[in-house]
Motif scaffolding. Structure first.
Motif, short mmCIF file in Angstrom:
data_model
loop_
_atom_site.label_atom_id
_atom_site.label_comp_id
_atom_site.label_asym_id
_atom_site.label_seq_id
_atom_site.Cartn_x
_atom_site.Cartn_y
_atom_site.Cartn_z
N ARG A 11 -2.31 12.07 32.06
CA ARG A 11 -2.58 13.36 33.37
C ARG A 11 -3.98 14.00 33.65
O ARG A 11 -3.89 13.42 35.40
CB ARG A 11 -1.28 14.57 32.92
CG ARG A 11 -0.59 15.09 34.31
CD ARG A 11 -0.33 15.10 34.82
NE ARG A 11 1.08 14.36 35.79
CZ ARG A 11 1.14 13.92 37.25
NH1 ARG A 11 0.85 13.79 37.76
NH2 ARG A 11 2.05 14.71 37.34
N TYR A 18 4.18 17.52 31.62
CA TYR A 18 3.13 16.19 33.02
C TYR A 18 4.12 15.84 33.91
O TYR A 18 3.37 14.78 34.11
CB TYR A 18 1.95 15.27 31.92
CG TYR A 18 1.40 16.69 30.66
CD1 TYR A 18 0.50 17.37 31.22
CD2 TYR A 18 2.35 16.85 29.34
CE1 TYR A 18 -0.01 18.49 30.76
CE2 TYR A 18 1.25 17.85 29.03
CZ TYR A 18 -0.22 18.53 29.74
OH TYR A 18 -0.27 19.81 28.51
N LYS A 33 -0.69 14.18 28.30
CA LYS A 33 -1.33 15.31 28.98
C LYS A 33 -3.03 13.96 28.73
O LYS A 33 -3.16 14.36 30.17
CB LYS A 33 -2.22 15.99 27.43
CG LYS A 33 -2.67 17.01 27.97
CD LYS A 33 -3.06 18.28 26.87
CE LYS A 33 -3.28 17.77 25.46
NZ LYS A 33 -3.18 18.44 23.99
#
Length: 996
Positions: A786, A820, A783
């Motif tokens: 990303r 993601y 996360k």
């Protein structure tokens, strides 16, 4: 052969710290590198000597200052023409020095003494499995007797023994050199040093960043000439400046070492102490939290302390002075005087483009990507009362804080509320209810909690939901008196039409069983139940590791859920409900001792399916030669993966060495000009030995680099020596370069470095994304990645590959990654022709999770793969060239079609054989049918077609299979004709309006 001087080191005699070996005249010893490397099988190190006269025997003393035990390793002597000398006699050999006699020698000149030869292992794979060559053959006894050679007796007095002159020590390449930081002082030099520092508990040796401290077990010879307790350096404005302090525990163990800083001052200009940090004593962990780290230094050991100075752009030029104080338990702080000259010049990039500056060490403490904000395609999470919603999905929260209903893209998932059930001998334990309290709301997450209490028990539940559809629960149970349970369980009741498929917890991906009873065993901690319209992935947490590589890490089961083997998972199907119970069996909760039940849910699919991207983002993936030709681009290649082990990305998981990054940058630029994106192999499980920050990371103990028994490729043995775990090995045959990786420790600050480095690669190399090949970190790191990638280049791509041997069911283990990533490449280890269509759907295709993918192992099965919109990658294998199928895609215009698979209740085409599946690709007035047979014999099938759904009419529609090389011959049918399908084969059939 010319050589390039690396440096000189004084012998002990020249330093006045002892006599020179064997009475030879003291001189400066040269350390150099030849302009062309010698033959690899001779090893990485040699001594160069000059023989002044032909003789039957030549003697030489080599003060080689080795860190290894040389007695069991081979010595080879050659002349300038690479002719080996027949006899070598070891008068004395130790790690400090050796006296050798070799001969006969028929001419004067230069001779080479190779002292660490090893067998060459070519290719690439799991590791270097060989060892050093054993000691050379014993010399001819007659030759030994003729020259009166005896062990430990100097041969110099014999008139026919000529003394050779040591010219230099050479390393095969500069990367192999021991100079200057791996030349240990001798025992005599150490005694003299300690005598000159009697009473000192420790000695401090400030050191420049150009010379990383490498030896924990010895002091380098360089430090006998270096000033102690004083450091002077030169920095630029806006530079992140680094230096080291070597702490030598001279008299005893140094416990709980600490580092403190004064301000650095230049008249009235100040660099406050807050701009200085010691990476060894603490920092920011990989989840953004500050931490402190204990440092103990065993006696007679060197600990490198890496210091960073964050110099601002506006710093006034001049010399700044201050102190760094080193302290330990029972040790009065010892100051190191610092003089840092800051020049007028400014570094725009903090120094990151010049690896020797070590400015990137600040990345270890980066918090990049930790903001609580959504990334594309996700929208901010919303709350309306007890309903929490994210992209396409929502959760209705009950008073228990658990979901009472979960909704996914138009599909209700639950048949009843999720419950945590507690049974005692008197029956189910009932608790009062209270409304939940929402404690946090942001664009990225919503959190809530509940507290319920009875005469027997308190339960505190903390829960959160994130913008990607991930829910996390932690239930803390605290008994007010000892409380015995016959069972506790998490109950997830699914609607039967949703719970059609399952994987994990003993179930191979496929149809959901009507009944299943599993006990904790093997590397599994999660399961998924659902269909392509909606489902839930549930991870039972509480163990030491919850990343995807359970089969590699092999953590113990979560203790509360497994309950010493009594716990497990049950699935029971009834007419109205499929109930999944994660149960514990009997256990006792002691009064006042809280216990936690932790679990996580991911609502699937994580995003809407995007077939258009699947059919347009076609991949070129060739490990050693990633450059596509014009013919590949003409076939529609739009994305190129640069694997490691080639000229653009030679060293595994470290794409930063300047020569390679320049080549990669040019490749990426050319790719953009030619119309394709470039993604690179860059992960975290292991790190190449070419890592520039290697020695700084070694100074952190095993925080970043995993402990192990050592071994592997000789470079690792010669420089790291021990305390590491060798991994990937790649031999570059053209010049003998080797990438010899070592394992990472798992969660560490290297994750912060990695995340920060992604931004650097995007900005400076202009890459378009990542190819991930089985990674060990969890969703939180992905996360962060990303977010950082989206900030620089929002259209970045991430595709994920997994070997089933690493992850044991990659779709199960990687479900939490799915929000993601952009594409799957599962299949290494899968036997496509032995898998059911339901296993294809769940474990390979990615479709139930909002993804699509490519086939891998052996190119897959091109007929069955098309049912899921999958082909092989080009040119991964010659067995399945996807271009003929891609051509049909383009002629039909599949990227603009609507994909409706057999798994969809609205699929308009069905075959009348259960082992034959059909997927329809629908456009205005046209359709393309992908038919695949999982039958083991030739089948004859009839199609049931919903003509209205296709926008066609049977009396005006032609069915024809275009000729596709190595796929199918041309064929035509009328709508009512049966279609013959070969076993494990299929058809691509076009449905078009007949030409009138």
């Amino acid at each position: 052969m010319k050589s390039i001087a690396v440096g000189k080191a004084l012998t002990c005699a020249a330093l006045g710290l002892g006599s020179s070996p064997e009475g030879h005249k003291a001189h400066d010893i040269s350390y150099s590198v030849p302009d062309e490397p010698w033959a690899e099988e001779y090893g990485l190190h040699r001594a160069v000597v000059t023989v002044p006269a032909a003789a039957g025997a030549i003697t030489v003393c080599l003060p080689w200052r080795r860190r290894d035990s040389p007695e069991a390793k081979c010595i080879i002597v050659t002349d300038e023409k690479d002719q080996r000398v027949a006899n070598i006699f070891r008068v004395s050999v130790s790690s400090e020095r050796a006296t050798l006699v070799f001969g006969p020698v028929a001419d004067t000149g230069t001779f080479y003494i190779y002292y660490l030869p090893f067998p060459v292992q070519t290719g690439a794979g799991g590791g270097y499995w060989k060892d050093y060559l054993p000691p050379e053959s014993a010399p001819d006894p007659a030759w030994v007797d003729a020259h009166g050679l005896k062990v430990n007796r100097s041969p110099a007095p014999f008139p026919d023994v000529v003394i050779a002159v040591l010219i230099s020590f050479e390393a095969r390449t500069a990367f192999d050199s021991f100079f200057p930081m791996e030349l240990p002082i001798t025992a005599l030099e150490k005694r003299n040093l300690l005598t000159n520092n009697v009473g000192a508990s420790c000695l401090l040796f400030p050191e420049d960043r150009r010379y990383p401290i490498r030896m924990p077990e010895a002091l380098p010879l360089r430090w006998l000439q270096a000033p102690q307790n004083h450091f002077a350096g030169e920095a630029l404005r806006n530079e992140y400046y680094t230096f080291q302090i070597g702490v030598y525990a001279a008299a005893g163990v140094l416990q709980n070492v600490s580092v403190s800083f004064s301000d650095l001052t230049n008249a009235d200009a100040i660099l406050p102490s807050t701009v200085l940090t010691c990476f060894n004593t603490g920092g920011i962990d990989c989840y953004g939290k500050p931490f402190s780290k204990r440092v103990d230094i065993p006696i007679d050991t060197v600990q490198a302390l890496w210091i960073g100075v964050d110099i601002p752009e506006e710093a006034r030029p001049g010399v700044y002075s201050g102190t760094v104080a080193i302290a330990a338990d029972g040790l009065t702080p010892m100051p190191v005087a610092i003089e840092l000259k800051i020049t007028e010049d400014m570094l725009k990039d903090r120094g990151d483009s010049e690896l020797w500056r070590h400015s990137r060490l600040r990345w270890l403490n980066s918090t990049a990507g930790t903001a609580d904000t959504p990334v594309e395609p996700y929208t901010p999470i919303e709350r309306d009362g007890e309903r929490v919603a994210c992209l396409g999905r929502s959760v209705q929260v009950a008073d228990s804080a658990l979901p009472t209903q979960i909704h996914s893209f138009g599909c209700d998932i639950l048949a009843a509320p999720i419950q945590f059930v507690m049974n005692t001998q008197t029956g189910r334990l009932k608790m009062p209810t209270h409304p939940v309290r929402f404690t946090h709301e942001s664009e990225g997450s919503v959190a809530w909690e509940s507290h319920v209490s009875s005469d027997l028990l308190d339960i505190d539940c903390r829960a959160s939901m994130e913008f990607d559809g991930y829910l996390h629960y932690d239930l803390a149970l605290t008994a007010k008196q000892d409380l015995s349970f016959t069972d506790t369980r998490l109950e997830l009741p699914f609607l039967p039409h949703v719970a059609t498929h399952m994987m994990g917890m003993g179930v191979t991906g496929g149809l959901c069983p009507d009944a299943h009873d599993w006990k904790w065993e093997g590397p599994q901690d999660s399961f998924w139940i659902g269909n392509a319209q909606g489902g839930l992935h549930c991870e039972l947490r509480g163990s030491t590791y919850h990343g995807p590589l359970l089969n590699r890490v092999k953590p113990p089961p979560p203790p509360t859920w497994s309950n010493a083997g009594q716990g497990g998972l049950r699935v029971e199907r009834t007419e109205n409900c499929v109930t999944v119970q994660a149960h514990t069996g009997a256990w006792t909760l002691k009064a006042g001792q809280p216990i936690n039940f932790e679990f996580a849910l991911t609502i699937t699919p994580v995003k809407p399916l995007n077939p258009k991207r699947q059919f347009t983002d076609r991949y070129y993936h060739k490990a050693r030669d990633p450059e596509p030709a014009d013919e590949h681009l003409a076939a529609g290649v739009k994305v190129v993966n640069i694997h490691h082990g080639n000229r653009f990305n030679p060293y595994i998981n470290y794409p930063f060495l300047p020569d390679a990054t320049e080549r990669m940058k040019a490749f990426v630029k050319d790719g953009h000009r030619r119309g394709f994106k470039t993604k690179i192999y860059y992960t975290l499980r292991e790190l190449t030995n070419h890592l520039h920050e290697l020695w700084a990371l070694r100074s952190l103990g095993h925080e970043v680099l995993a402990d192990g028994d050592g071994g592997g490729y000789p470079w690792l043995r010669e420089h790291l020596c021990d305390g590491y775990f060798p991994r990937w090995y790649h031999h570059f045959g053209e010049d003998g370069r080797v990438c010899a990786a070592i394992a990472n420790s798992g969660e560490s600050r290297w994750y912060n470095y990695y995340i920060e480095s992604l931004g650097w690669l995007l900005k400076n190399i202009d890459i378009d994304g990542l190819y991930l090949d089985d990674v060990s970190y969890d969703r939180r790191i992905l996360k962060r990645m990303r977010r950082v990638m989206a900030e620089v280049k929002p259209d970045c791509l991430i595709d994920l590959h997994s070997n089933t041997g690493f992850s044991i069911g990659p779709a199960t283990q990687y479900t939490e990654f799915f929000p993601y990533i952009d594409k799957l490449w599962f299949g290494e280890g899968f036997k496509y022709d032995e898998m059911t269509p339901d296993q294809w759907l769940v474990e390979v295709s990615g479709i139930p999770f909002g993804h699509m993918g490519d086939m891998l192992h052996g190119g897959g099965n091109r007929w069955l793969g098309m049912v899921y919109g999958m082909t092989a990658r080009m040119p991964w294998t010659d067995a399945a060239d996807p271009r003929p199928v891609w051509q049909v895609w383009d002629e039909f215009g599949i990227a603009e079609a609507r994909m409706v698979g057999y798994w969809d209740p609205d699929c308009p085409v069905h075959a009348d054989h259960p082992d034959v599946k059909v997927t329809a690709y629908i456009k205005d007035g046209r359709a393309l049918l992908a038919i695949g047979s999982w039958a083991r014999e030739t089948t004859k099938v009839n199609l049931t077609i919903d003509w209205d759904a296709l926008g066609l009419a049977p009396d005006t529609t032609a069915l024809h299979a275009p000729a596709i090389k190595e796929f199918q011959d041309a064929c035509t049918w009328s709508p009512d004709d049966p279609i013959h399908v070969l076993p494990l084969r299929g058809w691509l059939i076009c449905l078009d309006k007949r030409q009138v």
